[in-house]
Design an enzyme around this catalytic site. Sequence first.
Site, PDB file in Angstrom:
ATOM      1  N   ASP A   1      59.879  22.758   2.980  1.00  0.00           N
ATOM      2  CA  ASP A   1      60.950  21.757   2.842  1.00  0.00           C
ATOM      3  C   ASP A   1      61.974  22.104   1.761  1.00  0.00           C
ATOM      4  O   ASP A   1      63.157  21.790   1.887  1.00  0.00           O
ATOM      5  CB  ASP A   1      60.379  20.339   2.622  1.00  0.00           C
ATOM      6  CG  ASP A   1      59.384  20.267   1.474  1.00  0.00           C
ATOM      7  OD1 ASP A   1      59.053  21.321   0.898  1.00  0.00           O
ATOM      8  OD2 ASP A   1      58.919  19.144   1.155  1.00  0.00           O
TER       9      ASP A   1
ATOM     10  N   LYS B   1      48.848  17.059  -1.148  1.00  0.00           N
ATOM     11  CA  LYS B   1      49.306  15.682  -1.017  1.00  0.00           C
ATOM     12  C   LYS B   1      48.214  14.866  -0.305  1.00  0.00           C
ATOM     13  O   LYS B   1      47.044  15.016  -0.636  1.00  0.00           O
ATOM     14  CB  LYS B   1      50.670  15.668  -0.308  1.00  0.00           C
ATOM     15  CG  LYS B   1      51.707  16.441  -1.123  1.00  0.00           C
ATOM     16  CD  LYS B   1      53.058  16.524  -0.499  1.00  0.00           C
ATOM     17  CE  LYS B   1      53.154  17.675   0.475  1.00  0.00           C
ATOM     18  NZ  LYS B   1      54.544  18.036   0.830  1.00  0.00           N
TER      19      LYS B   1
HETATM   20  C1  BG6 Z   1      62.507  14.949   3.419  1.00  0.00           C
HETATM   21  C2  BG6 Z   1      62.167  16.114   4.273  1.00  0.00           C
HETATM   22  O1  BG6 Z   1      63.836  14.664   3.462  1.00  0.00           O
HETATM   23  O2  BG6 Z   1      62.073  15.216   2.111  1.00  0.00           O
HETATM   24  C3  BG6 Z   1      60.675  16.354   4.238  1.00  0.00           C
HETATM   25  O3  BG6 Z   1      62.688  16.018   5.545  1.00  0.00           O
HETATM   26  C4  BG6 Z   1      60.264  16.575   2.836  1.00  0.00           C
HETATM   27  O4  BG6 Z   1      60.285  17.402   5.005  1.00  0.00           O
HETATM   28  C5  BG6 Z   1      60.698  15.384   2.062  1.00  0.00           C
HETATM   29  O5  BG6 Z   1      58.930  16.888   2.700  1.00  0.00           O
HETATM   30  C6  BG6 Z   1      60.219  15.348   0.673  1.00  0.00           C
HETATM   31  O6  BG6 Z   1      60.229  14.069   0.321  1.00  0.00           O
HETATM   32  P1  BG6 Z   1      59.076  13.018   0.616  1.00  0.00           P
HETATM   33  O7  BG6 Z   1      59.311  12.022  -0.439  1.00  0.00           O
HETATM   34  O8  BG6 Z   1      59.270  12.508   1.971  1.00  0.00           O
HETATM   35  O9  BG6 Z   1      57.788  13.762   0.448  1.00  0.00           O
HETATM   36  C1  GLC Z   2      53.755  20.280  -2.094  1.00  0.00           C
HETATM   37  C2  GLC Z   2      53.655  21.458  -1.172  1.00  0.00           C
HETATM   38  C3  GLC Z   2      54.969  22.185  -1.132  1.00  0.00           C
HETATM   39  C4  GLC Z   2      56.089  21.219  -0.828  1.00  0.00           C
HETATM   40  C5  GLC Z   2      56.091  20.093  -1.812  1.00  0.00           C
HETATM   41  C6  GLC Z   2      57.164  19.076  -1.553  1.00  0.00           C
HETATM   42  O1  GLC Z   2      53.876  20.713  -3.386  1.00  0.00           O
HETATM   43  O2  GLC Z   2      52.654  22.333  -1.603  1.00  0.00           O
HETATM   44  O3  GLC Z   2      54.941  23.206  -0.176  1.00  0.00           O
HETATM   45  O4  GLC Z   2      57.287  21.894  -0.890  1.00  0.00           O
HETATM   46  O5  GLC Z   2      54.859  19.461  -1.769  1.00  0.00           O
HETATM   47  O6  GLC Z   2      57.049  18.485  -0.320  1.00  0.00           O
END
Ligand code: BG6
Ligand code: GLC
Length: 831
Positions: A213, A177
């Site tokens: 996550d 990311k």
């Molecule tokens: C959130 C989680 O609700 O969702 C995060 O708490 C997670 O840890 C996330 O990575 C994924 O969604 P975004 O859009 O915030 O990357």
């Molecule tokens: C990326 C990360 C993975 C995570 C996902 C969503 O793909 O490699 O570990 O679960 O993003 O946040």
Amino acid sequence: MFAVHLVSFFFSKLQEDPTKKVDRFLYAMRLHDDQLKDISARFQAEMKKGLSSESNAAAAVKMLPTHVRSTPDGTEKGQFLALDLGGSKFKVLQVKVREGMGIKRGGVEMEERTYPIPKELLIGKGTELFGHVSESLKDFLHQRNISLEKKHPLAFTFSFPCEQTALDQGFLLDWGKNYRPRGLQGKDVVQTLREAIDRTGGLDVEVLAMVNDTVATMMTCGFDDEYCEVGLIIGTGTNACYMEELRHIDLVEGDEGRMCVNTEWGGFGDDDSLNDYITEFDRDVDAASNNPGKQIFEKMISGMYLGELVRLVVLKMAKLGLLFDGRVSDALRTKGKITTAHVAAMEEYKNGLKNTKDILTELDLNPTSDDCIAVQHVSTIVSFRSSNLAAAGLAAILSRIKQNRNLRSLRITVGVDGTVYKTHPQYPKRLHKVVRRLLPECHVRFVLSDSGSSKGAALVSAVAQRLASQRRQVDETLAPFRLSQEQLQLVKARMRAGLEAGLKSKGPSTIKMLPSFVYRTPDGTEKGKYLALDLGGTNFRALLVNFKKGLQHNARLYHKIYTIPQEIMQGTGEEGTLVSWTKGYKATDCEGHDVVSLLREAIKRRNEFDLDIVAVVNDTVGTMMSCAYEDPQCEIGLIAGTGTNVCYMEELKNIKKTEHKFGKTEKGEKEEDMVEGTEGEKNEGDAEIPKMCINTEWGGLGDDGSLDDIITPYDVEVRSILQQLGLNSTCDDSIIVKEVCGAVSRRAAQLCGAGMAAVVEKIRENRGLDHLNITVGVDGALYKLHPHFAGVLQETARILAPQCNVTFLPSEEGSGKGAALITAVARQKHD
Ligand code: BG6
Ligand code: GLC
């Protein structure tokens, strides 16, 4: 003529629905079901590759074991601090899980705070990023007046691929990311966090678990829905996890139960396996990303890239003159100017077109209404492809779970989170619809994790705490079943004393040591046809055994099985002599009833055939005889089945009770005559010594309280535990029940082994040998069917009787053949 055509062509273009040209232009992004099924099948193959130890290293889809073995069962409790790093927001939280209550009923309380991460930390030193994390934690405790002195358990959601060796150890494989800090790849993230917390100082925190996550999302939703065994993120990044059978996870030892696997599906396609679905726009997005060549599937799906894909398509169409009259603005040329939020706004149900116009105007473009319709359609195609691809991946996971469990239909819940799923107006519906279309036989429920993944991370820690305390309880409960070598030596000594007492006693004794009047084991030269009746449980077997003359060890067996009708089994003795024979079978030994004459009379009454009945035997004796026909060293018979018992060849001089207890033998001779008349049948190794097979009835050991010190309360209750199996047991419960069964059957095998050691030692001492080679004929379902019983039995006997080499020979034909052999042996003697 040509000019007329050209004009009408342009005219028709002008008239055309603007979405059509977009459809044509983005033809490769519009995936139909056959293509989705193809992608789904490819992903299934990738999952297999990632799970196998042989191909894992090269697999694009990493399939990382998470060491999360069970979803919450609602009994979790406790207070946890949580850190949530890797999504669009970095958060610190306090999570309180109240015992026995679901989230919706207020079982979990949360307080959270988002801390911005300065951009430079995303590309700076890893330790600095973690320093910021622990400083934020300290600030949170301070802000919320949470005591700094008390030890706080902490759960860590870390949304990057980590190779976990335990819940609280995980080595970072790669950033992704918008994260690219230096120096942490290959390092244990939990350890790095602990060190950062130490450096910050003043914090007493215990990092209990680190989870991805996806896993945390599955756990959050699993708290309220026991069917939730999949976690899906469609946010900044995309990924999915699910509960896999442990036996399929090569990288983790054990084959019992399940473990959550973090698929890291974003890497699907990194090995070029999706090349035929990749468009020039995907290539451009990849080339301009932080991590070119990596996370190919993610770049087609997740929020970090959707806006960029739309921008690149719109830019290219404008350059080709298909939009904005061929005009391109600097803003449209700039990376990141169209975001996922824009995509979501453009596809809004009512305001979508107006939003599109505003967004394009912001980009210094001057769109016509057709331009707006076309750009909105670009967004739709790009986001539709995203949900289609996610659906294909999810369908692969769900059908794998279905196959794993051998089910024709599957009821399952998918816990979902992520900004795309949460904020894009059409996304969830599209995704659900396609998954259900691809898997019509599955009943799939989607649950949005309404409060992020930290709750789930806290639950992972809570589950870990619950399991640890459950483990302590199981260990304590099963401790009495685990016998020490000293205890087994004691059992052996008591068995030995019991054997001796039984041989000497003229009255009743706990180990009865019943004479069987079988004086010799077969030598393989027996001949003739014999009829044997073998009664066990509900089946009654009539056997005709033909020992062919001159053909050693070559008996032919014909048998017929009769089922005994219930009314006869439970009726009075009058209804069937055979049954009274059965019941008398044991009574003969104990009380002196002569079942042989009963049987003889019954046959006589029927007046149909003539039989000379020679022997009635206990099943242990039958087993010994049957095995001795194959192996002349077999002088012991063991039954380990519904009941347990042993017989062995004892020297006549040691049997003191026969003269008094039994007046007559089957042949009507005086017992004493028989004893004295037996001049020692030939038996290799110890010829000349007269012997008789003794049916020990060793199951009686302990009836006099002599085993009270090793008897557990469960020996009184063991059934009530098993009855609980009828309850709605979870996977964990089944594992525990299996462990209980294992402990109980292991103890059974050990006790049997200790008893056997006493018997073989006695035989060895009888013969004054330094070393005894002996074979035990064995029968019974416990020995034959239980996976470990035989091994534990042998091992225990080997350890407790080191001077004896005991071979266990399973009886092939049950005791029927043995009974026939006894008759044959007796016949030979009389011939
Ligand atoms: C959130 C989680 O609700 O969702 C995060 O708490 C997670 O840890 C996330 O990575 C994924 O969604 P975004 O859009 O915030 O990357
Ligand atoms: C990326 C990360 C993975 C995570 C996902 C969503 O793909 O490699 O570990 O679960 O993003 O946040």
